[in-house]
Design a protein around this motif. Sequence first.
Motif, short mmCIF file in Angstrom:
data_model
loop_
_atom_site.label_atom_id
_atom_site.label_comp_id
_atom_site.label_asym_id
_atom_site.label_seq_id
_atom_site.Cartn_x
_atom_site.Cartn_y
_atom_site.Cartn_z
N ALA A 19 0.86 -1.19 0.00
CA ALA A 19 0.00 0.00 0.00
C ALA A 19 0.89 1.24 0.00
CB ALA A 19 -0.89 -0.02 1.23
N GLY A 20 0.46 2.26 -0.73
CA GLY A 20 1.22 3.51 -0.74
C GLY A 20 2.36 3.51 -1.73
N SER A 21 2.60 2.41 -2.44
CA SER A 21 3.66 2.38 -3.44
C SER A 21 3.16 3.12 -4.69
CB SER A 21 4.05 0.96 -3.78
OG SER A 21 3.08 0.40 -4.64
N PRO A 22 4.10 3.54 -5.57
CA PRO A 22 3.64 4.27 -6.77
C PRO A 22 2.63 3.47 -7.60
CG PRO A 22 6.04 4.36 -6.54
CD PRO A 22 5.54 3.43 -5.49
N ALA A 23 2.72 2.14 -7.56
CA ALA A 23 1.78 1.33 -8.33
C ALA A 23 0.35 1.55 -7.87
CB ALA A 23 2.14 -0.15 -8.21
N ASP A 24 0.20 1.92 -6.60
CA ASP A 24 -1.12 2.20 -6.04
C ASP A 24 -1.76 3.43 -6.64
OD1 ASP A 24 -1.71 0.21 -4.35
OD2 ASP A 24 -0.94 1.18 -2.55
N GLN A 25 -0.93 4.29 -7.22
CA GLN A 25 -1.42 5.57 -7.75
C GLN A 25 -1.77 5.47 -9.23
OE1 GLN A 25 -1.46 7.80 -5.23
NE2 GLN A 25 -0.44 6.19 -4.04
N LEU A 26 -1.30 4.42 -9.90
CA LEU A 26 -1.52 4.34 -11.36
C LEU A 26 -2.96 3.95 -11.65
CD1 LEU A 26 1.66 2.45 -12.64
CD2 LEU A 26 1.14 4.90 -12.75
N PRO A 27 -3.52 4.50 -12.75
CA PRO A 27 -4.85 4.04 -13.16
C PRO A 27 -4.83 2.54 -13.40
CG PRO A 27 -4.13 5.93 -14.49
CD PRO A 27 -2.96 5.50 -13.66
N ARG A 28 -5.97 1.90 -13.23
CA ARG A 28 -6.11 0.48 -13.63
C ARG A 28 -6.54 0.48 -15.10
NH1 ARG A 28 -4.73 -4.65 -12.78
NH2 ARG A 28 -4.33 -4.36 -14.99
N TYR A 29 -5.70 -0.03 -15.97
CA TYR A 29 -6.02 -0.05 -17.39
C TYR A 29 -6.58 -1.41 -17.81
CZ TYR A 29 -3.20 4.21 -17.71
OH TYR A 29 -2.71 5.47 -17.54
N VAL A 30 -7.48 -1.37 -18.76
CA VAL A 30 -8.12 -2.57 -19.27
C VAL A 30 -8.14 -2.45 -20.80
CG1 VAL A 30 -10.51 -3.32 -19.60
CG2 VAL A 30 -9.58 -3.18 -17.29
#
Length: 304
Positions: A3-14
């Motif tokens: 939690a709180g890592s930069p990956a947490d901030q990226l949009p979820r793409y589909v």
Amino acid sequence: LPAGSPADQLPRYVRVNTLKTTVGDAVDYLKREGFSYLGQAVRLDNLTLKNKEFVLDMHLPEVLAFPPNTDFHDHFLYKAGHIILQDKASCLPAHLLHPPAGSQVIDACAAPGNKTSHLAAIMKNRGRLFAFDLDGKRLSTMSTLLLRAGVSCHQLANRDFLTVDPDDPQYKDVEYILLDPSCSGSGMVCLRDGSPADQEEEKARLAALASFQLRCLNHSLRFPRLKRLVYSTCSIHSQENEEVVAACLQQNPNFRLVPLLAQWPERGLEPLSQCLRASTTRTLTHGFFVALLEKVSDGRGIKK
Ligand code: SAM
């Protein structure tokens, strides 16, 4: 992911799988389920979403963006193969190669096959898609994924791409190659959180990867009818990206770089600004690199 890592901030793409559905139908389905559709993004900050909002991406016509960490693993559209969970940057290679329906294509390092299924969608399942991978386990995952995605124009082989003979008659009509070889993965933000490896070890690992990547690239260019090739990595190191491409171009003067997406905000490092880079800050994706090479002459009459 922590939690709180930069990956947490990226949009979820589909990515909408156009072998199974259309962007319009997928959008309608999601709206009926309570997601609110805001139309097509025009600026980067339109991809920063909250609650159940979603948008159509501005660069990739089949990509939808959702708030970070939206989970689709148990979703009907995912289980039925109508949507593929794929980062926006990793949708660039197939989109940029864009092999026409009916063409003959190689995906040289293909497993687990997200880019293969994207290529098949662009080819409308017509033509032939030769897909190789060295790793049998990853290839079996790939078979399941391709079946779910409705891909039927492929031929999988558990092979070392470097031993595939470019002069084998079965590849005589191959005009397009997608090369997405093993890399350091340094662009994957979830992998960047670990403690830094021993510096010397890391240097040796990068040098070994770069030499493997260059061999794959040089090997790809030997397919006799090749017109276009996309090279991509999920690395942020120039050693695996611009330096590999520059060395290859120097060794293969009958190929040149094609300038990519003028509207894309992040370019390859100078002088390779025809290529694209992607990053969490500039493109709201994982770190990525893409180059498109095109054959200049057919090899019969190189200009003096
Ligand atoms: N293109 C894939 C996708 O989009 O799903 C991801 C490919 S991954 C970055 C690199 C792949 O290259 C791995 O699956 C690895 O097993 C495979 N690989 C490594 N060396 C190889 C070789 N010599 N020949 C064929 N595949 C190889």
